[in-house]
Design an enzyme around this catalytic site. Structure first.
Site, PDB file in Angstrom:
ATOM      1  N   ASP A 198       0.834  -1.194   0.000  1.00  0.00           N
ATOM      2  CA  ASP A 198       0.000   0.000   0.000  1.00  0.00           C
ATOM      3  C   ASP A 198       0.871   1.248   0.000  1.00  0.00           C
ATOM      4  O   ASP A 198       2.075   1.188   0.282  1.00  0.00           O
ATOM      5  CB  ASP A 198      -0.985   0.031   1.179  1.00  0.00           C
ATOM      6  CG  ASP A 198      -0.390  -0.476   2.483  1.00  0.00           C
ATOM      7  OD1 ASP A 198       0.834  -0.362   2.677  1.00  0.00           O
ATOM      8  OD2 ASP A 198      -1.153  -0.997   3.318  1.00  0.00           O
ATOM      9  N   ASN A 211      -8.028  -2.501  13.689  1.00  0.00           N
ATOM     10  CA  ASN A 211      -9.443  -2.785  13.427  1.00  0.00           C
ATOM     11  C   ASN A 211      -9.624  -4.065  12.616  1.00  0.00           C
ATOM     12  O   ASN A 211     -10.707  -4.338  12.110  1.00  0.00           O
ATOM     13  CB  ASN A 211     -10.110  -1.604  12.717  1.00  0.00           C
ATOM     14  CG  ASN A 211      -9.538  -1.350  11.328  1.00  0.00           C
ATOM     15  OD1 ASN A 211      -8.537  -1.955  10.936  1.00  0.00           O
ATOM     16  ND2 ASN A 211     -10.163  -0.448  10.584  1.00  0.00           N
ATOM     17  N   HIS A 249      -7.955  -4.811   9.805  1.00  0.00           N
ATOM     18  CA  HIS A 249      -7.743  -4.678   8.362  1.00  0.00           C
ATOM     19  C   HIS A 249      -6.506  -5.445   7.906  1.00  0.00           C
ATOM     20  O   HIS A 249      -5.594  -5.719   8.679  1.00  0.00           O
ATOM     21  CB  HIS A 249      -7.690  -3.207   7.933  1.00  0.00           C
ATOM     22  CG  HIS A 249      -6.478  -2.438   8.362  1.00  0.00           C
ATOM     23  ND1 HIS A 249      -6.539  -1.129   8.778  1.00  0.00           N
ATOM     24  CD2 HIS A 249      -5.147  -2.764   8.419  1.00  0.00           C
ATOM     25  CE1 HIS A 249      -5.326  -0.693   9.061  1.00  0.00           C
ATOM     26  NE2 HIS A 249      -4.464  -1.669   8.857  1.00  0.00           N
ATOM     27  N   GLU A 285     -10.466  -2.396   4.611  1.00  0.00           N
ATOM     28  CA  GLU A 285     -11.126  -2.080   5.867  1.00  0.00           C
ATOM     29  C   GLU A 285     -12.319  -2.998   6.147  1.00  0.00           C
ATOM     30  O   GLU A 285     -12.901  -3.583   5.227  1.00  0.00           O
ATOM     31  CB  GLU A 285     -11.609  -0.620   5.840  1.00  0.00           C
ATOM     32  CG  GLU A 285     -10.516   0.410   5.574  1.00  0.00           C
ATOM     33  CD  GLU A 285      -9.625   0.683   6.770  1.00  0.00           C
ATOM     34  OE1 GLU A 285      -9.586  -0.149   7.708  1.00  0.00           O
ATOM     35  OE2 GLU A 285      -8.962   1.726   6.790  1.00  0.00           O
TER      36      GLU A 285
END
Length: 259
Positions: free
Chosen positions: A76, A142, A144, A149
């Site tokens: 990313d 979270n 991910h 997401e």
């Protein structure tokens, strides 16, 4: 590693501390890359960036890795962030992988490309050009994977690289790790490899230390498998292995049978 158990078909290995996890993961990565180079003459690996991955990547310095036969990708990059920015993932890869190890080829995602959609196309074409042997990733606070997401991550995505919107949870994580001074400074979008790209590798290694990841680890291992917790999708991959330390495993029950 002190404890090992299996969730579905995925081995989970728990080390006493971050150093033990880094050493075990580095040994695993080196073994996979040596095996692929011996079998095919070359290997292709995707490497995650971020604070949690630093000890593992630096532990590779003690391993026998045929870097001259290895092609490296990362997973990313922020849209609009240059490779000289302290938070740039290109900068991280250059500092932690390219310069110390000298791989045969390193393919970078250009976050400042004039046409981010075209950059996704370019990077996806590079990824699809030959099989990916190993993905070395982490898990976000979270749950991910890369920047896929919760509830947005698509295990059936036809794309391997796309522009994604970052949740406030993920953006706050970047602030908490010291990459940006405040939430307003964190870009709203990034180019990310998709779930099919990450899980398309022959082997997927997840290195997840630190107590701040404990809730995500518990959700990934003890809850249902689905896009609500992208990390849970690791349990569907026959070549996945998860490395934890005592802190990140802290919300799991104390016995293998309870997991």
């Amino acid at each position: 590693m002190q404890d090992q158990f299996t969730v579905d078909t995925m081995p989970v290995r728990i080390g006493a501390d971050g150093a033990a996890v880094a050493a075990a993961a580095a040994a695993h990565t080196a073994a996979v890359l040596r095996d692929r180079v011996a079998a095919n003459g070359a290997a292709r690996v995707v490497v995650a960036t971020g604070n949690s991955q630093l000890p593992f990547v630096r532990a590779l310095r003690g391993e026998d890795v045929p870097w001259s036969r290895v092609t490296v990708f990362h997973m990313d990059e922020y849209v609009g962030v240059g490779d000289d920015h302290p938070a740039s993932f290109r900068r991280w890869i250059r500092r932690e992988v390219t310069e110390p190890y000298g791989p045969a080829v390193v393919h970078y995602i250009d976050g400042t490309a004039g046409d981010p959609a075209a950059e996704c196309d370019r990077y996806e074409e590079l990824l699809r050009a030959a099989p990916v042997d190993l993905v070395c990733l982490g898990i976000g606070e979270n749950g991910h994977l890369a920047f896929n997401e919760p509830d947005v991550a698509d295990p059936d995505d036809t794309r391997w690289a796309r522009i994604v919107e970052l949740t406030d949870v993920s953006r706050r994580q970047q602030v908490g790790e010291g990459h940006f001074p405040d939430l307003a400074a964190v870009p709203a979008t990034a180019i990310s490899l998709t779930v099919p790209a990450l899980l398309g590798a022959a082997v997927v290694q997840a290195v997840v230390p630190e107590a701040r990841k404990a809730a995500a680890v518990r959700a990934a291992l003890t809850g249902p498998v689905g896009r609500h917790c992208p990390a849970s999708l690791l349990r569907t991959h026959p070549g996945a292995v998860l490395f934890l330390d005592r802190d990140s495993a802290g919300q799991l029950d104390g016995t293998t049978a309870d997991v």
